[in-house]
Scaffold this motif. Sequence first.
Motif, PDB file in Angstrom:
ATOM      1  N   ARG A 143     -37.959 -61.910  11.037  1.00 41.23           N
ATOM      2  CA  ARG A 143     -37.823 -63.101  10.197  1.00 41.23           C
ATOM      3  C   ARG A 143     -36.827 -62.887   9.053  1.00 41.23           C
ATOM      4  N   SER A 152     -38.644 -57.295   2.189  1.00 41.98           N
ATOM      5  CA  SER A 152     -39.714 -56.492   1.597  1.00 41.98           C
ATOM      6  C   SER A 152     -40.870 -56.325   2.564  1.00 41.98           C
ATOM      7  N   SER A 168     -37.091 -56.598  10.555  1.00 45.13           N
ATOM      8  CA  SER A 168     -37.842 -57.847  10.399  1.00 45.13           C
ATOM      9  C   SER A 168     -37.226 -58.917  11.289  1.00 45.13           C
ATOM     10  N   ARG A 217     -36.929 -60.660   6.561  1.00 47.13           N
ATOM     11  CA  ARG A 217     -37.533 -60.339   5.272  1.00 47.13           C
ATOM     12  C   ARG A 217     -37.040 -58.989   4.759  1.00 47.13           C
TER      13      ARG A 217
END
Length: 313
Positions: free
Chosen positions: A205, A209, A203, A207
């Motif tokens: 960003r 999940s 990810s 993340r």
Amino acid sequence: MQVKSTDPVLDANLAIALDALLAEESVTKAAARMHTSPAAMSRTLGRLRRILRDPLLVRAGQVMVPTPRALALREEAAGVVRRITALLTPETPVDPATLSSTFTVQGADLIGAALAPALLRLARQEAPGVSLRMRAEELEAGPALRDGRIDLEIGSIDHVDPETQVEELVTLRMAAAVRPDHPLTRKPLTPARLAAAEHVVVSRRGRFSGPLDAALAEHGLQRRVSAVLPSHLAALTLAAASDVVCLIPAVPDGETPSPVTAPASVLGLHVLDIPLPLPPLTIGMAWHPRHAADGAHQWLRGAVRQIFRTSTS
């Protein structure tokens, strides 16, 4: 210079007619050259005389002879017609061997790792003057395509921009990549066994999940994510050296392998089918319409299509 509404205007058709009249020195022959009637060409000559304030062609016995002004205009008129013809002639197909271009392509590192070797290999064969600049997914693709900072975006195209043209290349399923002797390879993979393993998530960003977590939650399961990395290649390298599970795109069973799946094979990873319904991943390419008819850009798009349709196994 600003043209007043009362000023005569010499349009392209008149320029072409002027060239024909000055070259043929005959209204009849100029009419045949322009595929019109002598009467229509005579009227055109009249317009040209009024606009240029010169008789241009005058009768001398059985023939017409050019005035000094006409003689002075002859080469210039021919040059104008040549430029108009070149301007309005469709571009000839580009010979890739003559290209000297640098293309900037934006995509995830997995795309770059899959695309760069095959694209450069193809360029060496067809377009040796082409260079490739790969950019990470760091720019907002819509404005970057519009501004010319990138020529092509390849990946999961998720922005909606009416100015962007998008073409789908391949649709992939998500699978689990693990090292060959990973415990998950010893028995059939179940949702419970998958959730119990350690996972690495990719990810940009940060993340933890994603769609797999939602699918596991439907079974009352939750996985343990031990690392979040911004790079697919870093995550695959970690999976090759440890017991973490890394999700990767894979082709549906029975279909031609995609270049995007090649890095997992290079690292010797074992690919497991995930026993859960996950959304497919569609890889496409996007470009700005101003490049649609450009021969060099057409070669680039054709090369990318060819690469994604070619097996890497």
